[in-house]
Design a protein around this motif. Structure first.
Motif, PDB file in Angstrom:
ATOM      1  N   TYR A 133      33.902  11.410  18.201  1.00  0.00           N
ATOM      2  CA  TYR A 133      32.899  11.258  17.220  1.00  0.00           C
ATOM      3  C   TYR A 133      32.063  12.512  16.499  1.00  0.00           C
ATOM      4  O   TYR A 133      31.927  12.879  17.595  1.00  0.00           O
ATOM      5  CB  TYR A 133      31.739  10.347  18.113  1.00  0.00           C
ATOM      6  N   PRO A 134      31.873  11.837  15.525  1.00  0.00           N
ATOM      7  CA  PRO A 134      31.041  13.891  14.642  1.00  0.00           C
ATOM      8  C   PRO A 134      29.676  13.718  15.548  1.00  0.00           C
ATOM      9  O   PRO A 134      29.613  15.318  15.311  1.00  0.00           O
ATOM     10  CB  PRO A 134      30.361  12.596  13.654  1.00  0.00           C
ATOM     11  N   TRP A 135      29.341  13.503  16.442  1.00  0.00           N
ATOM     12  CA  TRP A 135      27.322  13.946  16.909  1.00  0.00           C
ATOM     13  C   TRP A 135      28.842  15.097  18.344  1.00  0.00           C
ATOM     14  O   TRP A 135      27.472  15.518  19.006  1.00  0.00           O
ATOM     15  CB  TRP A 135      26.706  12.388  17.044  1.00  0.00           C
ATOM     16  N   GLU A 136      29.559  14.454  18.372  1.00  0.00           N
ATOM     17  CA  GLU A 136      30.044  15.241  19.998  1.00  0.00           C
ATOM     18  C   GLU A 136      30.745  16.915  19.261  1.00  0.00           C
ATOM     19  O   GLU A 136      30.985  17.655  20.325  1.00  0.00           O
ATOM     20  CB  GLU A 136      31.353  14.822  20.374  1.00  0.00           C
ATOM     21  N   LEU A 137      30.326  17.065  17.701  1.00  0.00           N
ATOM     22  CA  LEU A 137      31.015  18.478  17.264  1.00  0.00           C
ATOM     23  C   LEU A 137      29.745  19.437  17.673  1.00  0.00           C
ATOM     24  O   LEU A 137      28.399  18.890  16.770  1.00  0.00           O
ATOM     25  CB  LEU A 137      31.555  17.750  15.818  1.00  0.00           C
ATOM     26  N   SER A 138      30.027  20.845  17.904  1.00  0.00           N
ATOM     27  CA  SER A 138      28.972  21.255  17.349  1.00  0.00           C
ATOM     28  C   SER A 138      28.325  21.724  16.088  1.00  0.00           C
ATOM     29  O   SER A 138      29.203  21.675  14.893  1.00  0.00           O
ATOM     30  CB  SER A 138      29.362  22.576  17.446  1.00  0.00           C
ATOM     31  N   ASP A 139      27.327  22.516  15.390  1.00  0.00           N
ATOM     32  CA  ASP A 139      27.086  22.191  14.407  1.00  0.00           C
ATOM     33  C   ASP A 139      27.788  23.157  13.272  1.00  0.00           C
ATOM     34  O   ASP A 139      27.888  23.177  11.957  1.00  0.00           O
ATOM     35  CB  ASP A 139      25.680  23.017  14.611  1.00  0.00           C
ATOM     36  N   ASP A 140      28.440  24.493  14.378  1.00  0.00           N
ATOM     37  CA  ASP A 140      29.950  25.276  13.675  1.00  0.00           C
ATOM     38  C   ASP A 140      30.693  24.526  13.045  1.00  0.00           C
ATOM     39  O   ASP A 140      31.066  24.444  12.128  1.00  0.00           O
ATOM     40  CB  ASP A 140      30.153  26.464  14.958  1.00  0.00           C
ATOM     41  N   GLU A 141      31.447  23.063  14.271  1.00  0.00           N
ATOM     42  CA  GLU A 141      31.860  22.041  13.223  1.00  0.00           C
ATOM     43  C   GLU A 141      32.646  21.587  12.446  1.00  0.00           C
ATOM     44  O   GLU A 141      32.977  21.749  11.906  1.00  0.00           O
ATOM     45  CB  GLU A 141      32.694  21.822  14.894  1.00  0.00           C
ATOM     46  N   LEU A 142      31.199  21.276  12.592  1.00  0.00           N
ATOM     47  CA  LEU A 142      30.101  19.996  11.705  1.00  0.00           C
ATOM     48  C   LEU A 142      30.644  21.198   9.787  1.00  0.00           C
ATOM     49  O   LEU A 142      30.938  20.571   8.769  1.00  0.00           O
ATOM     50  CB  LEU A 142      29.154  19.196  11.687  1.00  0.00           C
ATOM     51  N   ARG A 143      29.460  22.110  10.208  1.00  0.00           N
ATOM     52  CA  ARG A 143      29.100  23.265   8.456  1.00  0.00           C
ATOM     53  C   ARG A 143      31.273  23.450   8.417  1.00  0.00           C
ATOM     54  O   ARG A 143      31.580  23.845   7.473  1.00  0.00           O
ATOM     55  CB  ARG A 143      28.992  24.547   9.456  1.00  0.00           C
ATOM     56  N   ALA A 144      32.000  23.774   9.131  1.00  0.00           N
ATOM     57  CA  ALA A 144      33.193  24.579   8.871  1.00  0.00           C
ATOM     58  C   ALA A 144      33.664  23.021   8.603  1.00  0.00           C
ATOM     59  O   ALA A 144      34.722  23.160   7.215  1.00  0.00           O
ATOM     60  CB  ALA A 144      34.214  24.664  10.182  1.00  0.00           C
ATOM     61  N   LEU A 145      33.238  21.890   9.318  1.00  0.00           N
ATOM     62  CA  LEU A 145      33.705  20.804   7.990  1.00  0.00           C
ATOM     63  C   LEU A 145      33.757  20.295   7.099  1.00  0.00           C
ATOM     64  O   LEU A 145      34.796  19.775   5.776  1.00  0.00           O
ATOM     65  CB  LEU A 145      33.919  18.937   9.321  1.00  0.00           C
ATOM     66  N   ALA A 146      32.232  20.460   6.692  1.00  0.00           N
ATOM     67  CA  ALA A 146      32.046  20.761   5.495  1.00  0.00           C
ATOM     68  C   ALA A 146      31.999  21.454   4.087  1.00  0.00           C
ATOM     69  O   ALA A 146      32.512  21.514   2.907  1.00  0.00           O
ATOM     70  CB  ALA A 146      30.035  20.461   5.570  1.00  0.00           C
ATOM     71  N   ALA A 147      32.825  22.496   4.949  1.00  0.00           N
ATOM     72  CA  ALA A 147      33.261  23.526   3.867  1.00  0.00           C
ATOM     73  C   ALA A 147      35.054  23.712   3.780  1.00  0.00           C
ATOM     74  O   ALA A 147      35.153  24.193   2.781  1.00  0.00           O
ATOM     75  CB  ALA A 147      33.157  24.902   4.437  1.00  0.00           C
ATOM     76  N   SER A 148      35.496  22.660   3.811  1.00  0.00           N
ATOM     77  CA  SER A 148      36.687  22.929   4.305  1.00  0.00           C
ATOM     78  C   SER A 148      37.265  21.779   3.126  1.00  0.00           C
ATOM     79  O   SER A 148      36.429  20.923   2.415  1.00  0.00           O
ATOM     80  CB  SER A 148      38.033  21.934   5.207  1.00  0.00           C
TER      81      SER A 148
END
Length: 88
Positions: free
Chosen positions: A57-72
């Motif tokens: 789930y999105p809430w299981e991702l770290s902030d770094d992982e969320l930022r990497a997804l947003a930048a991909s």
């Protein structure tokens, strides 16, 4: 590779031979005419498990992982699927 299928009753009678077969190829064991189990080598099982993936789930991702997804950015080849997300 041929498909080896055996009934559970016959499997019990031919256990040793089926184990040897399963080291080379999967053996499907049936019960009442329906596929119920597959016997395969430990090496093949480990190979298949190596490819396992876990959905998060999105809430299981770290902030770094969320930022990497947003930048991909999607690969150019992914454009062929754009019509699936475009509203009609």
């Amino acid at each position: 590779m041929s498909k080896v299928t055996i009934s559970s009753g016959d499997f019990l009678k031919a256990y040793g031979r089926m184990v040897e077969t399963a080291l080379r190829e999967p053996v499907t064991i049936t019960s009442h005419g329906r596929e119920r189990l597959v016997l395969l080598s430990a090496d093949e099982y480990r190979r298949l498990k190596q490819n396992d993936r876990t959905a998060l789930y999105p809430w299981e991702l770290s902030d770094d992982e969320l930022r990497a997804l947003a930048a991909s950015k999607p690969a150019a080849a992914a454009a062929q699927f754009d019509h699936e997300t475009t509203p009609k």
